[in-house]
Design a protein around this motif. Sequence first.
Motif, PDB file in Angstrom:
ATOM      1  N   ALA A   1       0.794  -1.380  -0.014  1.00 13.75           N
ATOM      2  CA  ALA A   1       0.075  -0.121   0.165  1.00 13.75           C
ATOM      3  C   ALA A   1       0.862   1.206   0.153  1.00 13.75           C
ATOM      4  CB  ALA A   1      -1.107   0.207   1.278  1.00 13.75           C
ATOM      5  N   ILE A   2       2.157   0.946   0.696  1.00 13.18           N
ATOM      6  CA  ILE A   2       2.880   2.362   0.552  1.00 13.18           C
ATOM      7  C   ILE A   2       3.336   2.460  -0.735  1.00 13.18           C
ATOM      8  CG2 ILE A   2       4.763   3.538   1.760  1.00 13.18           C
ATOM      9  CD1 ILE A   2       4.621   2.316   4.283  1.00 13.18           C
ATOM     10  N   ALA A   3       4.436   0.928  -1.300  1.00 14.43           N
ATOM     11  CA  ALA A   3       4.527   1.500  -2.499  1.00 14.43           C
ATOM     12  C   ALA A   3       3.907   1.600  -3.475  1.00 14.43           C
ATOM     13  CB  ALA A   3       5.134   0.424  -2.837  1.00 14.43           C
ATOM     14  N   MET A   4       2.456   1.643  -3.698  1.00 13.39           N
ATOM     15  CA  MET A   4       1.657   1.963  -4.555  1.00 13.39           C
ATOM     16  C   MET A   4       1.508   2.873  -4.434  1.00 13.39           C
ATOM     17  SD  MET A   4      -0.783  -1.688  -4.411  1.00 13.39           S
ATOM     18  CE  MET A   4      -2.468  -0.682  -5.722  1.00 13.39           C
ATOM     19  N   SER A   5       1.247   3.375  -3.252  1.00 14.27           N
ATOM     20  CA  SER A   5       0.228   4.866  -2.951  1.00 14.27           C
ATOM     21  C   SER A   5       1.787   6.394  -3.438  1.00 14.27           C
ATOM     22  CB  SER A   5       0.644   5.577  -1.494  1.00 14.27           C
ATOM     23  OG  SER A   5      -0.586   5.005  -0.715  1.00 14.27           O
ATOM     24  N   VAL A   6       3.110   5.747  -3.637  1.00 14.86           N
ATOM     25  CA  VAL A   6       4.512   6.408  -4.031  1.00 14.86           C
ATOM     26  C   VAL A   6       4.827   6.186  -5.375  1.00 14.86           C
ATOM     27  CG1 VAL A   6       7.003   6.658  -3.800  1.00 14.86           C
ATOM     28  CG2 VAL A   6       5.933   6.597  -1.433  1.00 14.86           C
ATOM     29  N   LEU A   7       4.076   4.749  -5.863  1.00 15.10           N
ATOM     30  CA  LEU A   7       4.088   5.277  -7.437  1.00 15.10           C
ATOM     31  C   LEU A   7       3.042   5.817  -7.711  1.00 15.10           C
ATOM     32  CD1 LEU A   7       4.440   1.308  -7.485  1.00 15.10           C
ATOM     33  CD2 LEU A   7       6.394   3.139  -8.664  1.00 15.10           C
ATOM     34  N   ALA A   8       2.047   6.202  -7.226  1.00 16.00           N
ATOM     35  CA  ALA A   8       0.623   6.963  -7.756  1.00 16.00           C
ATOM     36  C   ALA A   8       1.101   8.074  -7.193  1.00 16.00           C
ATOM     37  CB  ALA A   8      -0.326   6.222  -6.592  1.00 16.00           C
ATOM     38  N   MET A   9       1.650   8.783  -7.308  1.00 20.24           N
ATOM     39  CA  MET A   9       1.853  10.608  -6.308  1.00 20.24           C
ATOM     40  C   MET A   9       3.023  10.457  -7.871  1.00 20.24           C
ATOM     41  SD  MET A   9       0.190  11.307  -4.273  1.00 20.24           S
ATOM     42  CE  MET A   9       0.932  12.878  -4.166  1.00 20.24           C
ATOM     43  N   ILE A  10       4.405   9.390  -8.236  1.00 19.97           N
ATOM     44  CA  ILE A  10       4.950  10.171  -9.778  1.00 19.97           C
ATOM     45  C   ILE A  10       4.002   9.908 -10.493  1.00 19.97           C
ATOM     46  CG2 ILE A  10       7.239   8.441 -10.325  1.00 19.97           C
ATOM     47  CD1 ILE A  10       8.267   7.345  -7.840  1.00 19.97           C
ATOM     48  N   GLN A  11       3.726   9.086 -10.676  1.00 20.10           N
ATOM     49  CA  GLN A  11       1.996   9.145 -11.964  1.00 20.10           C
ATOM     50  C   GLN A  11       1.580  10.901 -11.977  1.00 20.10           C
ATOM     51  OE1 GLN A  11       3.608   6.842 -14.272  1.00 20.10           O
ATOM     52  NE2 GLN A  11       4.367   6.483 -12.397  1.00 20.10           N
ATOM     53  N   PHE A  12       1.081  10.720 -10.822  1.00 23.20           N
ATOM     54  CA  PHE A  12       0.091  12.510 -10.574  1.00 23.20           C
ATOM     55  C   PHE A  12       1.652  13.271 -11.004  1.00 23.20           C
ATOM     56  CE2 PHE A  12      -2.209  10.203  -7.495  1.00 23.20           C
ATOM     57  CZ  PHE A  12      -3.059   9.848  -8.359  1.00 23.20           C
ATOM     58  N   GLU A  13       2.414  12.622 -10.805  1.00 16.24           N
ATOM     59  CA  GLU A  13       3.473  14.151 -11.086  1.00 16.24           C
ATOM     60  C   GLU A  13       3.520  14.227 -12.577  1.00 16.24           C
ATOM     61  OE1 GLU A  13       5.756  16.921  -9.081  1.00 16.24           O
ATOM     62  OE2 GLU A  13       4.277  15.797  -7.829  1.00 16.24           O
TER      63      GLU A  13
ATOM     64  N   PHE B   1      -7.756   1.605   0.079  1.00 14.54           N
ATOM     65  CA  PHE B   1      -8.813   0.265   0.392  1.00 14.54           C
ATOM     66  C   PHE B   1      -8.166   0.537   2.043  1.00 14.54           C
ATOM     67  CE2 PHE B   1     -10.552  -0.118  -3.513  1.00 14.54           C
ATOM     68  CZ  PHE B   1     -11.806   0.862  -3.134  1.00 14.54           C
ATOM     69  N   LYS B   2      -6.451   0.225   2.023  1.00 20.07           N
ATOM     70  CA  LYS B   2      -6.292   0.209   3.152  1.00 20.07           C
ATOM     71  C   LYS B   2      -6.038   1.558   4.200  1.00 20.07           C
ATOM     72  CE  LYS B   2      -2.998  -2.678   5.205  1.00 20.07           C
ATOM     73  NZ  LYS B   2      -3.528  -1.854   6.922  1.00 20.07           N
ATOM     74  N   LEU B   3      -7.359   2.427   3.467  1.00 17.82           N
ATOM     75  CA  LEU B   3      -7.059   3.922   4.888  1.00 17.82           C
ATOM     76  C   LEU B   3      -6.467   4.482   4.788  1.00 17.82           C
ATOM     77  CD1 LEU B   3      -9.694   2.053   7.529  1.00 17.82           C
ATOM     78  CD2 LEU B   3     -10.138   3.143   4.874  1.00 17.82           C
ATOM     79  N   PHE B   4      -5.555   4.580   5.013  1.00 17.58           N
ATOM     80  CA  PHE B   4      -4.232   5.632   5.413  1.00 17.58           C
ATOM     81  C   PHE B   4      -3.414   6.016   4.530  1.00 17.58           C
ATOM     82  CE2 PHE B   4      -1.516   2.077   4.685  1.00 17.58           C
ATOM     83  CZ  PHE B   4      -0.409   2.314   4.230  1.00 17.58           C
ATOM     84  N   PRO B   5      -3.865   5.908   3.292  1.00 17.64           N
ATOM     85  CA  PRO B   5      -3.085   6.466   2.378  1.00 17.64           C
ATOM     86  C   PRO B   5      -4.169   7.770   1.601  1.00 17.64           C
ATOM     87  CG  PRO B   5      -3.159   4.230   1.552  1.00 17.64           C
ATOM     88  CD  PRO B   5      -3.374   4.345   3.222  1.00 17.64           C
ATOM     89  N   GLY B   6      -5.352   7.471   1.998  1.00 17.80           N
ATOM     90  CA  GLY B   6      -6.250   9.097   2.460  1.00 17.80           C
ATOM     91  C   GLY B   6      -6.143   9.989   2.038  1.00 17.80           C
ATOM     92  N   LEU B   7      -4.387   9.909   3.079  1.00 18.24           N
ATOM     93  CA  LEU B   7      -4.193  10.775   4.037  1.00 18.24           C
ATOM     94  C   LEU B   7      -3.463  11.926   2.008  1.00 18.24           C
ATOM     95  CD1 LEU B   7      -4.100  12.616   6.606  1.00 18.24           C
ATOM     96  CD2 LEU B   7      -1.584  11.842   7.147  1.00 18.24           C
ATOM     97  N   LEU B   8      -2.287  11.444   1.594  1.00 21.53           N
ATOM     98  CA  LEU B   8      -2.092  11.343   0.167  1.00 21.53           C
ATOM     99  C   LEU B   8      -3.422  12.314  -0.450  1.00 21.53           C
ATOM    100  CD1 LEU B   8       0.342   8.944  -0.675  1.00 21.53           C
ATOM    101  CD2 LEU B   8       0.676  11.555  -0.075  1.00 21.53           C
ATOM    102  N   GLY B   9      -4.683  11.764  -0.123  1.00 21.99           N
ATOM    103  CA  GLY B   9      -6.102  12.561  -1.001  1.00 21.99           C
ATOM    104  C   GLY B   9      -6.215  14.032  -0.436  1.00 21.99           C
ATOM    105  N   ILE B  10      -5.830  13.953   1.050  1.00 23.89           N
ATOM    106  CA  ILE B  10      -6.590  15.760   1.618  1.00 23.89           C
ATOM    107  C   ILE B  10      -5.026  16.473   0.725  1.00 23.89           C
ATOM    108  CG2 ILE B  10      -5.658  16.799   2.921  1.00 23.89           C
ATOM    109  CD1 ILE B  10      -7.510  14.449   4.692  1.00 23.89           C
TER     110      ILE B  10
END
Length: 522
Positions: free
Chosen positions: A234-246, A262-271
Amino acid sequence: MNTAVRKISVERSVVAALTVALGWPMLASALAGFGLSFAVALIVAAVPFAAAWLPLARRLPAQWDGQRRGHGLASAVLLVVGLLAIARLLGVAWYMADAKHPEFSAFWFDPFYIGHSCYSAYWQAAELAREGVANLYDTALYTGSVDHIKLDEFMYLPQFVLLPELGLLFGGDFYSMRAVWFGLEAAITMAALWSLARWIGAGVGRRAWLLIPAVMLSSPILVTLQVGNFQLAAIAMSVLAMIQFERGRNALGGAMLGFAIFKLFPGLLGIYLLVTRRWRAAIWTFAFSALYTAIAWLWLGAHPFEAFFHYQAPRIASGEAWAFLEIPGLEWVSALNQSVPGLVLKAKILGLDGMTRATMGTVAWVWTAIAVVLTIVAATRNASMSRLERAAVWVAVLGLATMRSPFLPDHSGLIAPMWLWSLIAAATVLTPRKTVLVVLGWLVCTAVIPVGGIELPEVHTRIVLALTIQVIALALCVWAVLRKPRALRAGVPTRSWQNDDSTTAAAADDDFFSLDTTKVAT
């Protein structure tokens, strides 16, 4: 010029060999999950990685050429760390492919970690969903074991069951799917580490690349890969996602973050996305989350969702889902708990009055508010950050978010701090004093405390030790978020630090994987 381009230095050859060798155990484990013996799987998996070695060596930066002559000790240390990382990953992969070899597991001396598997909860939940049980969260359905591995309880959102369900489509049993899961999660982790180092680019990105073996060698990564907890992916996918957004690839990033959330904590990156006005990224993330939810509803039916809202959600809200933390005799669980609300139970064991489940709930919501504020503060500085600073903030925000859960085992809680350590170390100009601090930082971030199998201090001493590690890890994440970007400290105009679609950003990537031996990175 052609001769210069084709010539591959010893440094690039060795780094490329270590890099492909890190991926070798992952593919071998996955192939073993599909029926091959581990020995045969190793041979088969070696073929594509051997083929990738030379092309990768050619693409690695020419700035590494000749570095061993001026940095002999550092080169030797990095080589040893790389070989150790490969050996340890091979050992864990062997255990995942063949459970009869616990002597190769991450903590081979610890009966608890040998017999513990977070993936067992995912597998059991998928099996129960296929059977159409009314409540796949019923704790009574997770009291058994698979041979020597005890079933863990399933606590995730129903949508998460889609992943293990895909595995069951291949008809594999628990052990075969466990091996595939290891390979998949390890591959996602490596992809994120590689991608982030490449995206950062220039000298810092190259050094972050060289420190990947040190991250993969660490206990938080090895243990989490072995137990199969999705936290790492979940942490790795979240970072990969942020790179793609950039990079402007909002749909791809949304597909990744939309599931990780869906692991909930990555929702903070949504903010973070909302504050930085990345509307398309946020919309794509929401759209994919909705899509996955619709697929899960159609595939699994309504029962898992009804069970979550009527049974599991109230247990989470009341703290009943983590009642095991208060069972007498299980104080060691609180000792290894790295969550902020978990500090309440640590204090209770140490003799402080008033440390109740209600207090834990209050602390959890207070920490949630603090984490949200810290994220907003970081997001408002986003345009002033360099790529390295953005990367560090993403990882740190994820680390702060994970600490909100009432229970966060230390092997999961130290994942983000370990990754953050590698970024900080890569950006540090080493002096004797800073070298000592970097080494001590790695030791702290890798300090997963065993449960048994070796002589350990009493519970109170263990809690103090774990608390020290937790405070340092927490402080590292908070510092990374609150640290003022270099552009603001130096008074550089914000525009010069914006990486989106800029010539500077492209040059950084070119420098990192340049074939042009005349180009020198800054």
